[in-house]
Structures are given as C-alpha cells and as structure tokens.
Design a protein around this motif. Structure first.
Motif, PDB file in Angstrom:
ATOM      1  N   GLU A 110       0.832  -1.209   0.000  1.00 14.72           N
ATOM      2  CA  GLU A 110       0.000   0.000   0.000  1.00 14.72           C
ATOM      3  C   GLU A 110       0.867   1.259   0.000  1.00 14.72           C
ATOM      4  N   SER A 113       2.502   1.673  -3.399  1.00 18.07           N
ATOM      5  CA  SER A 113       1.524   2.176  -4.365  1.00 18.07           C
ATOM      6  C   SER A 113       1.400   3.694  -4.270  1.00 18.07           C
ATOM      7  N   ASP A 116       4.489   5.159  -5.733  1.00 24.28           N
ATOM      8  CA  ASP A 116       4.424   5.043  -7.196  1.00 24.28           C
ATOM      9  C   ASP A 116       3.658   6.225  -7.791  1.00 24.28           C
ATOM     10  N   GLU A 117       2.515   6.541  -7.196  1.00 20.79           N
ATOM     11  CA  GLU A 117       1.701   7.651  -7.692  1.00 20.79           C
ATOM     12  C   GLU A 117       2.431   8.979  -7.573  1.00 20.79           C
TER      13      GLU A 117
END
Length: 132
Positions: A110, A113, A116-117
């Motif tokens: 999580e 992620s 990553d964004e």
C-alpha cells in the motif's frame, strides 16, 4: 578478481537513481525479501526465512532513518508505521509466522503504491514536452 556484471549494473542503477526511484527500490527489495521469507517458511527452510526477514528489516530501518522529519505529521506517521512493521517482523521471525509477514507485505504494498503515484506524477511533470 572478476567483476560480476550484474552487480556492476545494479550498483550503477543505485548510483544514478533519483531519490524517488531509490525509495521505490527499497520498497521493492523489502517486498521481494518478505516473499522469499514466506517461501522459505513454507518449505521449512528456517535459515533462509531468517535471512530474508533480516534483509527486509534492514531495508525498513533504512526507510525509517532516512525520513525527513521536517515534513511534519506524514513523516511521523510513516515512522510509526515503520516501527510497527519492524516489531511485527521481529515477532514473525521468532515464530516463523507467515500471517504476520503477509500483514507487513500488505502495508508495504500500500505504501509503495502511494509512492508510485507520487513519483509518477513528479516524473510526468518533469518529462520533456514533445512537439509533433
């Protein structure tokens, strides 16, 4: 002494990576080692599980100590989460508990992620404009 081309390539990747890419590489390394630890636990390879869990813990410690605490509440929340993960992994290592490893894997996935964004947005802002 022969130079391992793979190690040389990997070292070059780390040395030339942006700060954001380094963070992602750390997350990827921790996740990879936790998956290896689970596989070792499943096959009753206690030494392999221990080794992989220790590598993941060292990576999480690195993420923790490199936090910019001037960032405020978000940095403190990350620190608290990293400390929690380290405590859980220590327990998982003592008990060779795959469920605890899965819990930490979910948290790391999580967080990765989210990174990553953030990094994708940042790199798309810095991308050169192409003229057609």
């Amino acid at each position: 002494m022969a130079v391992n081309p793979y190690e040389q390539y990997r070292r070059m990747q780390v040395e030339t990576a942006s700060q954001g890419k380094l963070i992602l590489m750390l997350y990827e390394g921790a996740i990879k080692n936790l998956h290896l630890a689970q596989q070792c636990m499943e096959s009753k390879n206690i030494n392999g599980a221990h080794s992989s869990l220790m590598k993941a813990q060292r990576i999480i410690q690195e993420l923790n100590i490199t936090l910019n605490m001037d960032a405020g509440e978000i940095a403190q929340n990350l620190r608290d989460l990293y400390v929690y993960m380290l405590e859980r992994l220590a327990k998982a290592n003592m008990q060779k508990d795959r469920a605890i490893v899965s819990e930490v894997l979910e948290l790391l996935a999580e967080l990765k992620s989210g990174w990553d964004e953030i990094i994708l947005k940042k790199s798309s802002r810095n991308a050169p404009v192409q003229v057609k």
